[in-house]
Write a protein that holds these residues in place. Sequence first.
Motif, mmCIF file in Angstrom:
data_model
loop_
_atom_site.group_PDB
_atom_site.id
_atom_site.type_symbol
_atom_site.label_atom_id
_atom_site.label_comp_id
_atom_site.label_asym_id
_atom_site.label_seq_id
_atom_site.Cartn_x
_atom_site.Cartn_y
_atom_site.Cartn_z
ATOM 1 N N THR A 161 0.838 -1.200 0.000
ATOM 2 C CA THR A 161 0.000 0.000 0.000
ATOM 3 C C THR A 161 0.873 1.250 0.000
ATOM 4 O OG1 THR A 161 -1.704 -1.202 1.227
ATOM 5 C CG2 THR A 161 -1.851 1.198 1.235
ATOM 6 N N SER A 162 1.907 1.254 0.843
ATOM 7 C CA SER A 162 2.834 2.396 0.887
ATOM 8 C C SER A 162 3.519 2.568 -0.464
ATOM 9 C CB SER A 162 3.898 2.189 1.963
ATOM 10 O OG SER A 162 3.316 2.171 3.226
ATOM 11 N N TYR A 163 3.917 1.474 -1.054
ATOM 12 C CA TYR A 163 4.578 1.537 -2.361
ATOM 13 C C TYR A 163 3.648 2.153 -3.402
ATOM 14 C CZ TYR A 163 6.450 -0.063 -6.810
ATOM 15 O OH TYR A 163 6.896 -0.115 -8.103
ATOM 16 N N ASN A 164 2.380 1.696 -3.400
ATOM 17 C CA ASN A 164 1.419 2.236 -4.365
ATOM 18 C C ASN A 164 1.211 3.729 -4.151
ATOM 19 O OD1 ASN A 164 1.130 -0.328 -5.422
ATOM 20 N ND2 ASN A 164 -0.723 -0.790 -4.282
ATOM 21 N N GLU A 213 2.432 9.403 -5.761
ATOM 22 C CA GLU A 213 3.042 10.693 -5.429
ATOM 23 C C GLU A 213 4.191 11.004 -6.376
ATOM 24 O OE1 GLU A 213 4.194 10.946 -1.317
ATOM 25 O OE2 GLU A 213 2.177 10.471 -0.615
ATOM 26 N N ARG A 214 5.014 10.003 -6.665
ATOM 27 C CA ARG A 214 6.126 10.199 -7.593
ATOM 28 C C ARG A 214 5.629 10.611 -8.967
ATOM 29 N NH1 ARG A 214 8.407 5.065 -9.738
ATOM 30 N NH2 ARG A 214 6.626 5.443 -11.065
ATOM 31 N N ASP A 215 4.590 9.915 -9.443
ATOM 32 C CA ASP A 215 4.035 10.249 -10.750
ATOM 33 C C ASP A 215 3.500 11.683 -10.770
ATOM 34 O OD1 ASP A 215 4.703 7.703 -11.546
ATOM 35 O OD2 ASP A 215 2.647 6.903 -11.363
ATOM 36 N N LEU A 255 4.490 14.147 -8.806
ATOM 37 C CA LEU A 255 5.642 15.058 -8.754
ATOM 38 C C LEU A 255 6.328 15.156 -10.119
ATOM 39 C CD1 LEU A 255 7.190 14.165 -5.291
ATOM 40 C CD2 LEU A 255 6.094 16.319 -5.924
ATOM 41 N N GLN A 256 6.430 14.067 -10.819
ATOM 42 C CA GLN A 256 7.029 14.112 -12.160
ATOM 43 C C GLN A 256 6.182 14.950 -13.106
ATOM 44 O OE1 GLN A 256 7.532 9.966 -13.199
ATOM 45 N NE2 GLN A 256 9.655 9.933 -12.449
ATOM 46 N N LYS A 257 4.878 14.803 -12.982
ATOM 47 C CA LYS A 257 3.981 15.603 -13.821
ATOM 48 C C LYS A 257 4.145 17.088 -13.495
ATOM 49 C CE LYS A 257 -0.800 16.297 -15.054
ATOM 50 N NZ LYS A 257 -2.122 16.360 -14.499
ATOM 51 N N ASP A 258 4.185 17.411 -12.180
ATOM 52 C CA ASP A 258 4.385 18.807 -11.772
ATOM 53 C C ASP A 258 5.729 19.326 -12.277
ATOM 54 O OD1 ASP A 258 1.965 18.634 -10.490
ATOM 55 O OD2 ASP A 258 2.816 18.482 -8.453
ATOM 56 N N ARG A 259 6.775 18.501 -12.152
ATOM 57 C CA ARG A 259 8.096 18.917 -12.644
ATOM 58 C C ARG A 259 8.069 19.162 -14.141
ATOM 59 N NH1 ARG A 259 12.390 14.582 -13.528
ATOM 60 N NH2 ARG A 259 11.006 14.457 -15.292
ATOM 61 N N ASP A 260 7.405 18.267 -14.870
ATOM 62 C CA ASP A 260 7.315 18.442 -16.322
ATOM 63 C C ASP A 260 6.578 19.737 -16.668
ATOM 64 O OD1 ASP A 260 8.682 16.081 -16.629
ATOM 65 O OD2 ASP A 260 6.894 14.873 -17.074
ATOM 66 N N ASP A 261 5.500 20.033 -15.923
ATOM 67 C CA ASP A 261 4.759 21.286 -16.151
ATOM 68 C C ASP A 261 5.648 22.495 -15.895
ATOM 69 O OD1 ASP A 261 2.523 19.829 -16.797
ATOM 70 O OD2 ASP A 261 1.508 20.124 -14.856
ATOM 71 N N ILE A 262 6.380 22.459 -14.796
ATOM 72 C CA ILE A 262 7.266 23.583 -14.448
ATOM 73 C C ILE A 262 8.371 23.721 -15.495
ATOM 74 C CG2 ILE A 262 8.992 24.359 -12.773
ATOM 75 C CD1 ILE A 262 7.147 23.209 -10.580
ATOM 76 N N MET A 263 8.943 22.603 -15.903
ATOM 77 C CA MET A 263 9.989 22.661 -16.930
ATOM 78 C C MET A 263 9.434 23.210 -18.236
ATOM 79 S SD MET A 263 12.773 21.766 -15.546
ATOM 80 C CE MET A 263 13.899 21.335 -16.831
ATOM 81 N N SER A 264 8.225 22.828 -18.541
ATOM 82 C CA SER A 264 7.590 23.342 -19.759
ATOM 83 C C SER A 264 7.405 24.851 -19.669
ATOM 84 C CB SER A 264 6.254 22.643 -19.955
ATOM 85 O OG SER A 264 5.524 23.237 -20.982
ATOM 86 N N LYS A 265 6.908 25.303 -18.522
ATOM 87 C CA LYS A 265 6.735 26.749 -18.329
ATOM 88 C C LYS A 265 8.078 27.468 -18.368
ATOM 89 C CE LYS A 265 2.491 26.475 -15.635
ATOM 90 N NZ LYS A 265 1.875 26.639 -14.314
ATOM 91 N N PHE A 266 9.090 26.832 -17.753
ATOM 92 C CA PHE A 266 10.411 27.449 -17.724
ATOM 93 C C PHE A 266 10.982 27.558 -19.141
ATOM 94 C CE2 PHE A 266 15.053 27.151 -17.159
ATOM 95 C CZ PHE A 266 15.251 28.332 -16.463
#
Length: 178
Positions: free
Chosen positions: A95-98, A103-105, A107-118
């Motif tokens: 359950t913790s792994y899932n 959360e990782r996915d 965060l990656q999506k948020d990072r991709d959005d920020i990188m795109s904006k940057f």
Amino acid sequence: MADYVNKQVIELKEVNEENQNRATRSMKTETHLSDGRLRLYRLAAVCLGVLCVLQVTLNISLRLAFYNRGNETVEKDPLQTSYNTMTKERDQLQTSYNTLTKERDQLQKDRDDIMSKFSNMKQKCPEGWQKFESSWYFLSTVKKPWRESRQDCLERGADLVIVNSDMEQEFLFGLTKN
């Protein structure tokens, strides 16, 4: 008469010898019979002894088998408890792994959005904005009160400046002179 006496003695001797032979034969027969019976008794005793040894061996084997079975149950209970505990822990870890994967996915999506904006910001510099190190600065030419200035910054996706270094301070002074 002497011949007669001798004959009788010889006959008596022969009779005595014959009787002794018969007695010896009958003793041999009795001994032979008792040897046969003795062998039979010995065979019966040996068979009985072998059966006793087999019975003792069987008793010991069965005792050990049932004793070990009882120990298996005693040993099985803690092992079953340990297995159940580990199964629960495994489920919690899954359950913790899932959750962490989600959360990782995100965060990656948020990072991709920020990188795109940057990258969009890098490609085109908005009019009136200046870049210093990794930050963008806008110098407004309109004088407004603090609250209105802050609201204007928030509408542009920014905030009022907070000076964090001497170099940043010098950059800002250079902006105001230009």
